[in-house]
Enzyme design. Structure first.
Site, PDB file in Angstrom:
ATOM      1  N   THR A 122      16.180   5.006   1.129  1.00  0.00           N
ATOM      2  CA  THR A 122      15.750   3.900   2.002  1.00  0.00           C
ATOM      3  C   THR A 122      16.198   4.202   3.428  1.00  0.00           C
ATOM      4  OG1 THR A 122      15.846   2.320   0.189  1.00  0.00           O
ATOM      5  CG2 THR A 122      15.983   1.408   2.413  1.00  0.00           C
TER       6      THR A 122
ATOM      7  N   GLN B 287      10.693  10.592  -6.128  1.00  0.00           N
ATOM      8  CA  GLN B 287      10.259  10.634  -7.524  1.00  0.00           C
ATOM      9  C   GLN B 287       9.733  12.009  -7.931  1.00  0.00           C
ATOM     10  OE1 GLN B 287      10.905   8.282  -9.608  1.00  0.00           O
ATOM     11  NE2 GLN B 287      11.269   6.487  -8.306  1.00  0.00           N
TER      12      GLN B 287
ATOM     13  N   HIS C 257      20.532   9.300  -7.085  1.00  0.00           N
ATOM     14  CA  HIS C 257      20.563   8.584  -8.374  1.00  0.00           C
ATOM     15  C   HIS C 257      19.251   8.673  -9.148  1.00  0.00           C
ATOM     16  CE1 HIS C 257      18.441   4.691  -7.326  1.00  0.00           C
ATOM     17  NE2 HIS C 257      18.655   5.175  -6.118  1.00  0.00           N
TER      18      HIS C 257
ATOM     19  N   CYS D  10       2.265  -6.981  -9.419  1.00  0.00           N
ATOM     20  CA  CYS D  10       2.724  -8.368  -9.323  1.00  0.00           C
ATOM     21  C   CYS D  10       2.204  -9.207 -10.476  1.00  0.00           C
ATOM     22  CB  CYS D  10       2.243  -8.951  -8.022  1.00  0.00           C
ATOM     23  SG  CYS D  10       2.595  -7.854  -6.668  1.00  0.00           S
TER      24      CYS D  10
HETATM   25  N1  C6P Z   1      12.435   3.155  -6.443  1.00  0.00           N
HETATM   26  C1  C6P Z   1      11.857   2.004  -8.514  1.00  0.00           C
HETATM   27  O1  C6P Z   1      12.145   1.300  -9.484  1.00  0.00           O
HETATM   28  P1  C6P Z   1      16.919   4.062  -2.859  1.00  0.00           P
HETATM   29  O2  C6P Z   1      16.978   2.717  -3.473  1.00  0.00           O
HETATM   30  O3  C6P Z   1      17.052   3.986  -1.381  1.00  0.00           O
HETATM   31  O4  C6P Z   1      17.810   5.051  -3.487  1.00  0.00           O
HETATM   32  O5  C6P Z   1      15.432   4.612  -3.164  1.00  0.00           O
HETATM   33  C2  C6P Z   1      14.341   3.911  -2.650  1.00  0.00           C
HETATM   34  C3  C6P Z   1      13.058   4.539  -3.069  1.00  0.00           C
HETATM   35  C4  C6P Z   1      12.320   5.231  -2.119  1.00  0.00           C
HETATM   36  N2  C6P Z   1      11.190   5.862  -2.446  1.00  0.00           N
HETATM   37  C5  C6P Z   1      10.718   5.850  -3.700  1.00  0.00           C
HETATM   38  C6  C6P Z   1       9.455   6.580  -4.006  1.00  0.00           C
HETATM   39  C7  C6P Z   1      11.405   5.180  -4.709  1.00  0.00           C
HETATM   40  O6  C6P Z   1      10.923   5.189  -5.953  1.00  0.00           O
HETATM   41  C8  C6P Z   1      12.592   4.485  -4.389  1.00  0.00           C
HETATM   42  C9  C6P Z   1      13.297   3.677  -5.445  1.00  0.00           C
HETATM   43  C10 C6P Z   1      12.946   2.358  -7.536  1.00  0.00           C
HETATM   44  O7  C6P Z   1      10.733   2.468  -8.373  1.00  0.00           O
HETATM   45  C11 C6P Z   1      13.659   1.127  -7.102  1.00  0.00           C
HETATM   46  S1  C6P Z   1      12.624   0.050  -6.141  1.00  0.00           S
END
Ligand code: C6P
Length: 395
Positions: free
Chosen positions: A78, A187, A209, A332
């Site tokens: 993020t 991803q 993570h 949604c």
């Molecule tokens: N997607 C999901 O359930 P963070 O939280 O900053 O480590 O990662 C954010 C983020 C950014 N880009 C993509 C493509 C992501 O998939 C994610 C996190 C999780 O899809 C939580 S919303």
């Protein structure tokens, strides 16, 4: 149904993953005895500095970054995503000659909301819609480019559907037009090969993570010589590009996790894919289920499906009671909210486009867990359809 697995069945690996044992073991000493600040000149500092350099090397190797490029540690993807968009705004877009960003309708909110924020500051943003396969193709990007385009930001793989965008082609297109290119590879890492040089990216975001590293640590790859105004000003950490004392234990764990993730790519592509396909085949045997996107166009671990007559949340509730963790993606549930744009693009009707269940596997899942999950899903769908007000159940 009582779950036969003491720790449950975790099929929500696109949300977060279990920490690798080795990553955990490698970071422990830096939480305990080796706590020096890596910028300090004494022995406590030099020992953590050495570990930090090793972890950074592992990240460079995993991404195939050159040693002239920068890999800057951030708190998460993020932050990396916010930094790219706001940094490019400060460096380029706010001066007015270039004031256009191309992105997609299917980005994570860390990109989408930041683009909306920049629109309030006068930046023009084009949000490309996915094509009938649920992906963005290079021609759409080419057609959206104008003289004013300063940045293209397109995710490598989608978090909900697992669909992979043609990042190498888009990278080549942007490079040939002299337009900066960012990809959110959160991803993709650990699921498919990610090579920053082959993909010709200028910026790439990642989060530990999602590949069995700890939460609260991630990074931003920045190609050699590309300026980017910092988001966090302060000391000279990370060459002054991102200030704040470095979180050595987590960076060490991220180094181990990314090395292991790359080593496990073959396993991901064969074994994880096999288990995902087994689960998907079983879902497709049930009537009135839509699985989003061609398998061959998706990362090997993800299934997003809509089950007619069943709210995603109801299904998750049943699964959770049986010890299985999945998610709804962010499709949604409410009629008043937007439908999932990928489902709309692939031609799903209104009901299906408003409800979804996402299963995302990891290398820690077993065949027994998938067999158990298939059994639970079958029973749950039968139960929920029998009581559904919108579905006529026929045994
Ligand atoms: N997607 C999901 O359930 P963070 O939280 O900053 O480590 O990662 C954010 C983020 C950014 N880009 C993509 C493509 C992501 O998939 C994610 C996190 C999780 O899809 C939580 S919303």
């Amino acid at each position: 149904m009582t779950c036969p697995f003491p720790n449950g069945v975790y099929l929500d690996n696109n949300a977060t993953t279990q920490l690798s044992e080795q990553a955990h073991a490698d970071m422990e000493i830096f939480l305990e005895r080796k706590y020096g600040n890596p910028n300090s000149l004494h022995k406590f500092g030099t020992e953590t500095h050495t570990a930090l350099s090793k972890a950074l090397d592992e990240i460079y190797v995993a991404l195939n970054a050159s040693d002239k490029d920068d890999v800057i540690i951030t708190s998460c993807a993020t932050e990396s995503n916010n930094w790219v968009l706001k940094g490019v705004y400060f460096d380029l877009l706010r001066h007015g000659q270039k004031n256009h960003i191309i992105t997609t309708q299917v980005e994570h909110p860390a990109i989408r909301s930041t683009c909306e924020f920049l629109e309030e500051l006068g930046v023009q943003v084009t949000y490309l819609a996915p094509n009938k396969n649920g992906i963005i193709n290079v021609e759409q990007v080419r057609e959206a480019m104008t003289e004013q385009t300063g940045l293209v930001s397109i995710m490598w793989a989608n978090n909900e559907t697992g669909l992979i965008h043609p990042i190498e082609q888009i990278g080549a297109l942007c490079r040939s037009h002299g337009i900066l290119f960012h990809t959110d590879a959160v991803q993709a890492i650990g699921k498919i090969p990610v090579d920053v040089q082959k993909a010709q990216v200028d910026f790439l975001s990642f989060s530990a993570h999602k590949f069995h590293g700890p939460k609260g640590i991630g990074g931003l790859y920045i190609r050699e010589g590309i300026p980017l105004t910092p988001l966090l000003h302060g000391g000279e950490h990370m060459h002054g590009r991102r200030s704040g004392t470095l979180n050595v234990p987590y960076i060490v764990a991220m180094g181990t996790a990314i090395r292991e993730a790359v080593e496990a790519l073959e396993f991901e592509n064969t074994e994880v894919r096999r288990l995902r396909d087994k689960l998907e085949d079983a879902l497709l045997q049930i009537k009135d289920i839509l699985v989003v996107g061609e398998r061959s166009l998706r990362v090997p671990n993800t299934i997003l499906c809509s089950i007619r007559g069943i709210e995603g949340e109801s299904m998750l509730w049943d699964l959770n009671k049986a010890g299985i963790a999945a998610s709804t993606g962010s499709a949604c549930a409410s009629e008043t909210l937007e439908a999932n744009p990928v489902m709309v693009a692939i031609g799903a009707d209104k009901e299906l486009a408003h409800t979804a269940v996402r299963f995302s596997l990891s290398r820690y899942n077993t065949e027994e867990e998938i067999d158990y999950t298939i059994d639970v899903i079958r029973r749950s769908i039968e139960r929920l359809r029998k009581i559904s007000s919108t579905y006529t159940y026929v045994a």
